[in-house]
Motif scaffolding. Structure first.
Motif, mmCIF file in Angstrom:
data_model
loop_
_atom_site.group_PDB
_atom_site.id
_atom_site.type_symbol
_atom_site.label_atom_id
_atom_site.label_comp_id
_atom_site.label_asym_id
_atom_site.label_seq_id
_atom_site.Cartn_x
_atom_site.Cartn_y
_atom_site.Cartn_z
ATOM 1 N N GLU A 26 46.402 -19.149 -46.873
ATOM 2 C CA GLU A 26 46.813 -17.956 -46.140
ATOM 3 C C GLU A 26 48.255 -18.057 -45.674
ATOM 4 O O GLU A 26 48.961 -17.053 -45.582
ATOM 5 N N VAL A 27 48.685 -19.264 -45.333
ATOM 6 C CA VAL A 27 50.045 -19.501 -44.867
ATOM 7 C C VAL A 27 50.651 -20.637 -45.675
ATOM 8 O O VAL A 27 50.070 -21.719 -45.761
ATOM 9 N N GLU A 28 51.798 -20.387 -46.259
ATOM 10 C CA GLU A 28 52.492 -21.392 -47.059
ATOM 11 C C GLU A 28 53.793 -21.771 -46.361
ATOM 12 O O GLU A 28 54.554 -20.909 -45.928
ATOM 13 N N GLN A 29 54.028 -23.079 -46.288
ATOM 14 C CA GLN A 29 55.247 -23.558 -45.647
ATOM 15 C C GLN A 29 55.790 -24.718 -46.454
ATOM 16 O O GLN A 29 55.044 -25.632 -46.823
ATOM 17 N N ASP A 30 57.068 -24.670 -46.764
ATOM 18 C CA ASP A 30 57.717 -25.732 -47.517
ATOM 19 C C ASP A 30 57.682 -26.998 -46.683
ATOM 20 O O ASP A 30 58.209 -27.024 -45.581
ATOM 21 N N ASN A 76 61.072 -21.639 -43.171
ATOM 22 C CA ASN A 76 60.407 -20.417 -43.609
ATOM 23 C C ASN A 76 58.915 -20.602 -43.827
ATOM 24 O O ASN A 76 58.451 -21.694 -44.149
ATOM 25 N N CYS A 77 58.197 -19.498 -43.663
ATOM 26 C CA CYS A 77 56.779 -19.442 -44.010
ATOM 27 C C CYS A 77 56.484 -18.107 -44.674
ATOM 28 O O CYS A 77 57.066 -17.088 -44.296
ATOM 29 N N THR A 78 55.596 -18.137 -45.635
ATOM 30 C CA THR A 78 55.085 -16.905 -46.209
ATOM 31 C C THR A 78 53.593 -16.828 -45.923
ATOM 32 O O THR A 78 52.932 -17.855 -45.718
ATOM 33 N N TYR A 79 53.069 -15.630 -45.891
ATOM 34 C CA TYR A 79 51.658 -15.461 -45.594
ATOM 35 C C TYR A 79 51.083 -14.331 -46.425
ATOM 36 O O TYR A 79 51.812 -13.502 -46.973
ATOM 37 N N LYS A 86 56.076 -10.220 -45.867
ATOM 38 C CA LYS A 86 55.152 -11.259 -45.378
ATOM 39 C C LYS A 86 55.866 -12.609 -45.324
ATOM 40 O O LYS A 86 55.420 -13.610 -45.921
ATOM 41 N N TYR A 87 56.952 -12.600 -44.566
ATOM 42 C CA TYR A 87 57.865 -13.743 -44.567
ATOM 43 C C TYR A 87 58.412 -13.906 -43.159
ATOM 44 O O TYR A 87 58.869 -12.936 -42.556
#
Lengths: 113, 116
Positions: free
Chosen positions: A3-7, A22-25, A70-71
């Protein structure tokens, strides 16, 4: 897909640099967005939180939310060695509670003197 | 704010044994949360501990493996039972802002658990 992606990094920058985390969701219901900072062998501490879209500034830190993409981002200006930590994004829906907080996996940042 | 004292800070345990982690808060709070933080993975909520009622467990976590006590509004324990190496992780307790600002969670310093 999470659901949430983070480098995860690690990210290493010289002192004084501008840092972008940054995070994308994927969940469009997310309305509250938070950034936590976690020093080594410590628990996370809330750094910034924003509601819905837009920017929020606190000293050297700026949190930015782009709901259309969504960022979310956290910018650190004039980074200091004391900013070296792991940064976790977190988010939840407006109708949710602390139980429904979803965290990213964290980005490890090192600021070199 | 809330100050949380969590102990032990770290432990090395043998397979098949149990470890109880304690969490003490300096103010009364309704809910206390227990999280697991595995390397390279996001914080995962194990359960929510309410005083006077059974803890609420999240999907994938069961009471037999992670029994929780909440005897009063400032204290909770999490036990990791019948441990295996897969239980090696950081365990964190957390509370909401006692003032009611629900976005803000306060965390203890965590318990680094290694299971051999």
């Amino acid at each position: 897909q999470k659901e949430v992606e983070q480098d995860p990094g690690p990210l290493s920058v010289p002192e004084g640099a501008i840092v972008s985390l940054n995070c994308t969701y994927s969940n469009s219901a997310f309305q509250y967005f938070m950034w936590y900072r976690q020093y080594s062998r410590k628990g996370p501490e809330l750094l910034m939180y924003t509601y819905s879209s837009g920017n929020k500034e606190d000293g050297r830190f700026t949190a930015q939310v782009d709901k259309s993409s969504k960022y979310i981002s956290l910018f650190i200006r004039d980074s200091q060695p004391s900013d070296s930590a792991t940064y976790l994004c977190a988010m939840r829906a407006a109708s949710g509670s602390a139980r429904q907080l979803t965290f990213g996996s964290g980005t490890q940042l090192t600021v070199l003197p | 704010s809330a100050v949380i004292s969590q102990k032990p800070s770290r432990d090395i345990c043998q397979r098949g044994t149990s470890l109880t982690i304690q969490c003490q808060v300096d103010s009364q709070v309704t809910m206390m949360f227990w999280y697991r933080q595995q390397p390279g993975q996001s914080l995962t909520l194990i359960a929510t501990a309410n005083q006077g009622s059974e803890a609420t467990y999240e999907s994938g976590f069961v009471i037999d493996k992670f029994p929780i006590s909440r005897p009063n509004l400032t204290f909770s324990t999490l036990t990791v039972s019948n441990m295996s190496p897969e239980d090696s992780s950081i365990y964190l307790c957390s509370v909401e802002d006692p003032r009611g600002m629900t976005e803000k969670l306060f965390f203890g310093s965590g318990t680094q658990l290694s299971v051999l």
